[in-house]
Design a protein around this motif. Structure first.
Motif, PDB file in Angstrom:
ATOM      1  N   PRO A  80      -8.318   7.003  14.332  1.00 47.94           N
ATOM      2  CA  PRO A  80      -7.834   5.875  13.530  1.00 47.94           C
ATOM      3  C   PRO A  80      -7.021   4.873  14.351  1.00 47.94           C
ATOM      4  O   PRO A  80      -6.071   5.260  15.034  1.00 47.94           O
ATOM      5  CB  PRO A  80      -6.958   6.551  12.475  1.00 47.94           C
ATOM      6  N   GLN A  84      -5.907   1.741  12.890  1.00 52.07           N
ATOM      7  CA  GLN A  84      -5.034   1.094  11.879  1.00 52.07           C
ATOM      8  C   GLN A  84      -4.926  -0.409  12.068  1.00 52.07           C
ATOM      9  O   GLN A  84      -5.129  -1.164  11.135  1.00 52.07           O
ATOM     10  CB  GLN A  84      -3.621   1.702  11.831  1.00 52.07           C
ATOM     11  N   TYR A 135      -3.648  -2.591   2.627  1.00 50.77           N
ATOM     12  CA  TYR A 135      -2.344  -1.928   2.644  1.00 50.77           C
ATOM     13  C   TYR A 135      -1.826  -1.754   1.219  1.00 50.77           C
ATOM     14  O   TYR A 135      -1.870  -2.684   0.405  1.00 50.77           O
ATOM     15  CB  TYR A 135      -1.338  -2.741   3.467  1.00 50.77           C
ATOM     16  N   ARG A 171      -2.751   6.114  -1.434  1.00 52.30           N
ATOM     17  CA  ARG A 171      -2.680   4.720  -1.875  1.00 52.30           C
ATOM     18  C   ARG A 171      -2.483   4.714  -3.381  1.00 52.30           C
ATOM     19  O   ARG A 171      -2.808   5.693  -4.056  1.00 52.30           O
ATOM     20  CB  ARG A 171      -3.974   3.960  -1.516  1.00 52.30           C
ATOM     21  N   ARG A 194       3.782   2.415  -0.443  1.00 52.94           N
ATOM     22  CA  ARG A 194       4.098   3.702  -1.067  1.00 52.94           C
ATOM     23  C   ARG A 194       5.602   3.892  -1.149  1.00 52.94           C
ATOM     24  O   ARG A 194       6.300   3.781  -0.126  1.00 52.94           O
ATOM     25  CB  ARG A 194       3.473   4.870  -0.279  1.00 52.94           C
ATOM     26  N   PHE A 201      -9.113  -0.015   4.474  1.00 55.53           N
ATOM     27  CA  PHE A 201      -8.254  -0.078   3.292  1.00 55.53           C
ATOM     28  C   PHE A 201      -7.391  -1.328   3.307  1.00 55.53           C
ATOM     29  O   PHE A 201      -7.019  -1.817   4.366  1.00 55.53           O
ATOM     30  CB  PHE A 201      -7.299   1.128   3.270  1.00 55.53           C
TER      31      PHE A 201
HETATM   32  N1  SAH Z   1      -3.476  11.613   9.846  1.00 55.10           N
HETATM   33  C1  SAH Z   1      -4.408  10.585   9.878  1.00 55.10           C
HETATM   34  C2  SAH Z   1      -4.519   9.773   8.617  1.00 55.10           C
HETATM   35  C3  SAH Z   1      -4.329  10.365   7.280  1.00 55.10           C
HETATM   36  S1  SAH Z   1      -4.319   9.227   5.940  1.00 55.10           S
HETATM   37  C4  SAH Z   1      -4.019   9.630  10.994  1.00 55.10           C
HETATM   38  O1  SAH Z   1      -2.924   9.630  11.456  1.00 55.10           O
HETATM   39  O2  SAH Z   1      -4.817   8.822  11.363  1.00 55.10           O
HETATM   40  C5  SAH Z   1      -5.902   8.450   6.091  1.00 55.10           C
HETATM   41  C6  SAH Z   1      -5.838   6.976   6.260  1.00 55.10           C
HETATM   42  O3  SAH Z   1      -5.341   6.356   5.107  1.00 55.10           O
HETATM   43  C7  SAH Z   1      -4.936   6.476   7.353  1.00 55.10           C
HETATM   44  O4  SAH Z   1      -5.507   6.580   8.616  1.00 55.10           O
HETATM   45  C8  SAH Z   1      -4.709   5.046   6.957  1.00 55.10           C
HETATM   46  O5  SAH Z   1      -5.699   4.199   7.483  1.00 55.10           O
HETATM   47  C9  SAH Z   1      -4.843   5.081   5.459  1.00 55.10           C
HETATM   48  N2  SAH Z   1      -3.544   4.883   4.807  1.00 55.10           N
HETATM   49  C10 SAH Z   1      -2.477   5.698   4.867  1.00 55.10           C
HETATM   50  N3  SAH Z   1      -1.452   5.181   4.177  1.00 55.10           N
HETATM   51  C11 SAH Z   1      -1.890   3.988   3.674  1.00 55.10           C
HETATM   52  C12 SAH Z   1      -1.294   2.960   2.889  1.00 55.10           C
HETATM   53  N4  SAH Z   1      -0.030   3.047   2.492  1.00 55.10           N
HETATM   54  N5  SAH Z   1      -2.048   1.893   2.553  1.00 55.10           N
HETATM   55  C13 SAH Z   1      -3.331   1.798   2.964  1.00 55.10           C
HETATM   56  N6  SAH Z   1      -3.931   2.728   3.714  1.00 55.10           N
HETATM   57  C14 SAH Z   1      -3.225   3.805   4.074  1.00 55.10           C
END
Ligand code: SAH
Ligand code: SF4
Ligand code: F3S
Length: 480
Positions: free
Chosen positions: A303, A305, A376, A80, A379, A374
């Motif tokens: 997770p 999401q 969003y 993030r 990225r 989190f």
């Molecule tokens: N491999 C794991 C997650 C790795 S990243 C999976 O697939 O579940 C850990 C966490 O960060 C993710 O599960 C997601 O909830 C959060 N995350 C990833 N990218 C994000 C983003 N761009 N914005 C907010 N949260 C994010």
């Protein structure tokens, strides 16, 4: 200097000679001090132990004070925007130290290094080395380049590198819990996620090297291993076939359920944990394996999401609400005592109020023991950044996140309260944060348990604790 376990070089005679020669040739590194700090997921912390192992084998020592280090490494996270911001702030502190001590080498490792590549050297003038997660074997060479007055970059990703043969140096270890990496990279392409770009293609590590590492940890007194991968359920190892003398069993290879079983069989006294499970891949075979072995912990990080199928589709998670609920039902059926935790993202592109409500109702359905939550964060370079507008205002994201957090707080408390009156088997990890009169350790379901020190027990041993009460995050009890 920290108390460190010197990694095994090799048990193979002929290669021992090589190692000795290498050591002689590498005298120039002897006594140089390495400081390494890690951000992000467990994978990064585990990688730092590989980095330390590579450099300690070359004669480096580690230090816990960056001001007197010769080499300062920061192992970074890009997940993030605020994760990257934290790294940049910390880097400023390191570069202040470098101004005082110009001989100091400052290096950026990990996901941010991979994402920004040589741009990092343009942006941060005092950084000397930028190294991606698959290039750590090249570190001695890169340090040589800096010694010769250059700035060095290696961000090549690999389809094969698993560092299988490297015995990690355990950093900041309590001697009881250790991370063991079983795979690297990710092939999933969730639209919000930067990991496939920073860590490259998914590859699994040779199961025998995993078993050897876990066995060696157990022999050294470790009592809990956490098997790590971005998506452990897609672990799949196949031997490369050379010649025709290979059995059909070997050709079938090893899947995650089989690997879990192999690790569990090392000893009933070795606890096995794992992270992360992907809802699309977690199989009943894995669940039955967890149920079969007492020492595979009844805890799954799954997770979600989002609780809404349309949003899940935009996220490219490849499961929908019903599929996720079915997996939760399977866990409840096969492992009734299992704790479940999750990751949730609030305010993904185009998420409506009703869709957000479905995330809340999913939480009510599962009643998670724990959650990482989190807002969003877009990225650069991800599919979502290319395809969708980041159109939910921060105030709305924030309010939705708060609703999620408040609900989770209630559920976590409720789940802990349900443990009051029960006897839990706890692996003692050390003194509690607050007092040396209390020990702390975790239950099989990963809940932190605090109880008064009893003379007959010490860290690394298992005790049965009667849970008498709980706070918002901890169970409190006494040994019975
Ligand atoms: N491999 C794991 C997650 C790795 S990243 C999976 O697939 O579940 C850990 C966490 O960060 C993710 O599960 C997601 O909830 C959060 N995350 C990833 N990218 C994000 C983003 N761009 N914005 C907010 N949260 C994010
Ligand atoms: Fe990212 Fe998805 Fe891979 Fe997890 S599974 S690391 S969220 S792309
Ligand atoms: Fe962060 Fe890289 Fe892990 S982006 S979460 S350190 S894989």
């Amino acid at each position: 200097m920290m108390d460190l376990l010197i990694p095994d070089k090799t048990h193979d005679e002929s290669r021992q000679g090589e190692a000795l020669m290498l050591e002689q040739a590498d005298n120039k590194y002897n006594g140089r001090k390495l400081y390494i700090e890690s951000y992000g997921c467990a994978m990064n912390f585990s990688d730092s132990e590989i980095v330390a192992s590579i450099l300690l084998n070359k004669g480096f020592e580690t230090t816990t004070d960056y001001n007197n280090a010769d080499v300062v490494f920061i192992n970074t996270c890009s997940i993030r925007e605020n994760a990257e911001q934290r790294v940049r702030n910390r880097l400023k502190e390191f570069t202040v130290a470098k101004v005082k001590n110009p001989g100091m080498i400052v290096g950026v490792l990990g996901c941010m290094a991979e994402r920004l590549k040589s741009k990092f050297l343009e942006e941060e003038k005092l950084v000397d080395v930028v190294v991606g997660p698959d290039a750590y074997r090249d570190l001695p060479n890169l340090i040589d380049q800096v010694d010769d007055g250059a700035r060095a970059v290696n961000v090549l990703l690999s389809r094969e590198e698993t560092y299988a043969d490297i015995n990690p140096v355990r950093l900041n270890s309590n001697g009881i819990n250790a991370f063991v990496s079983i795979m690297r990279g990710c092939d999933n392409m969730c639209s919000f996620c930067v990991v496939p770009f920073t860590r490259g293609r998914e590859r699994s590590r040779d199961p025998q090297s995993i078993i050897n590492e876990c066995q060696s940890l157990f022999d050294q007194g470790y009592r809990e291993v956490t098997l790590l991968g971005q998506n452990v359920d897609s672990y799949k190892w196949k031997p490369t076939v050379e010649g025709d003398s290979i059995s059909t069993d070997e050709i079938k290879g090893t899947n995650f359920a089989q690997l879990l079983e192999m690790v569990a069989l090392i000893s009933p006294e070795l606890r096995v944990r794992f992270s992360t499970s992907h809802p699309k891949d977690i199989t009943d075979e894995v669940l039955y394996t967890i149920a079969k072995y007492d020492n595979i912990c009844n805890y799954i990080h799954l997770p979600v999401q989002s609780g809404n199928s349309r949003v899940l589709e935009l996220m490219n998670r490849t499961y929908d609400r019903d599929w996720y609920m079915d997996r939760v039902n399977a866990i409840r059926r096969i492992i009734p005592e299992c704790a479940i935790s999750t990751d949730v993202i609030a305010g993904f592109c185009t998420e409506t109020e009703e869709e957000h409500q479905e995330t809340l109702s999913m939480m009510d359905f599962v009643r998670y023991d724990y959650a990482y939550m989190f807002m969003y964060s877009e990225r650069p370079g991800t599919l979502a950044a290319k395809r969708f507008a980041d159109d939910i205002p921060d105030t709305v994201k924030n309010r939705r996140l708060n609703e999620i957090v408040n609900k989770q707080r209630q559920h976590s408390h409720e789940r802990l309260q349900a443990q009051v009156g029960k006897v839990k088997r706890v692996l003692i990890e050390g003194f509690s944060k607050k007092s040396t009169n209390d020990y702390c350790g975790r239950s099989d379901q990963n809940a932190m348990v605090v109880f008064p020190v009893t003379e007959n027990y010490k860290p690394g041993q298992y005790v049965n604790v009667l849970v008498e009460r709980c706070t918002t995050a901890t169970l409190i009890g006494k040994v019975v």
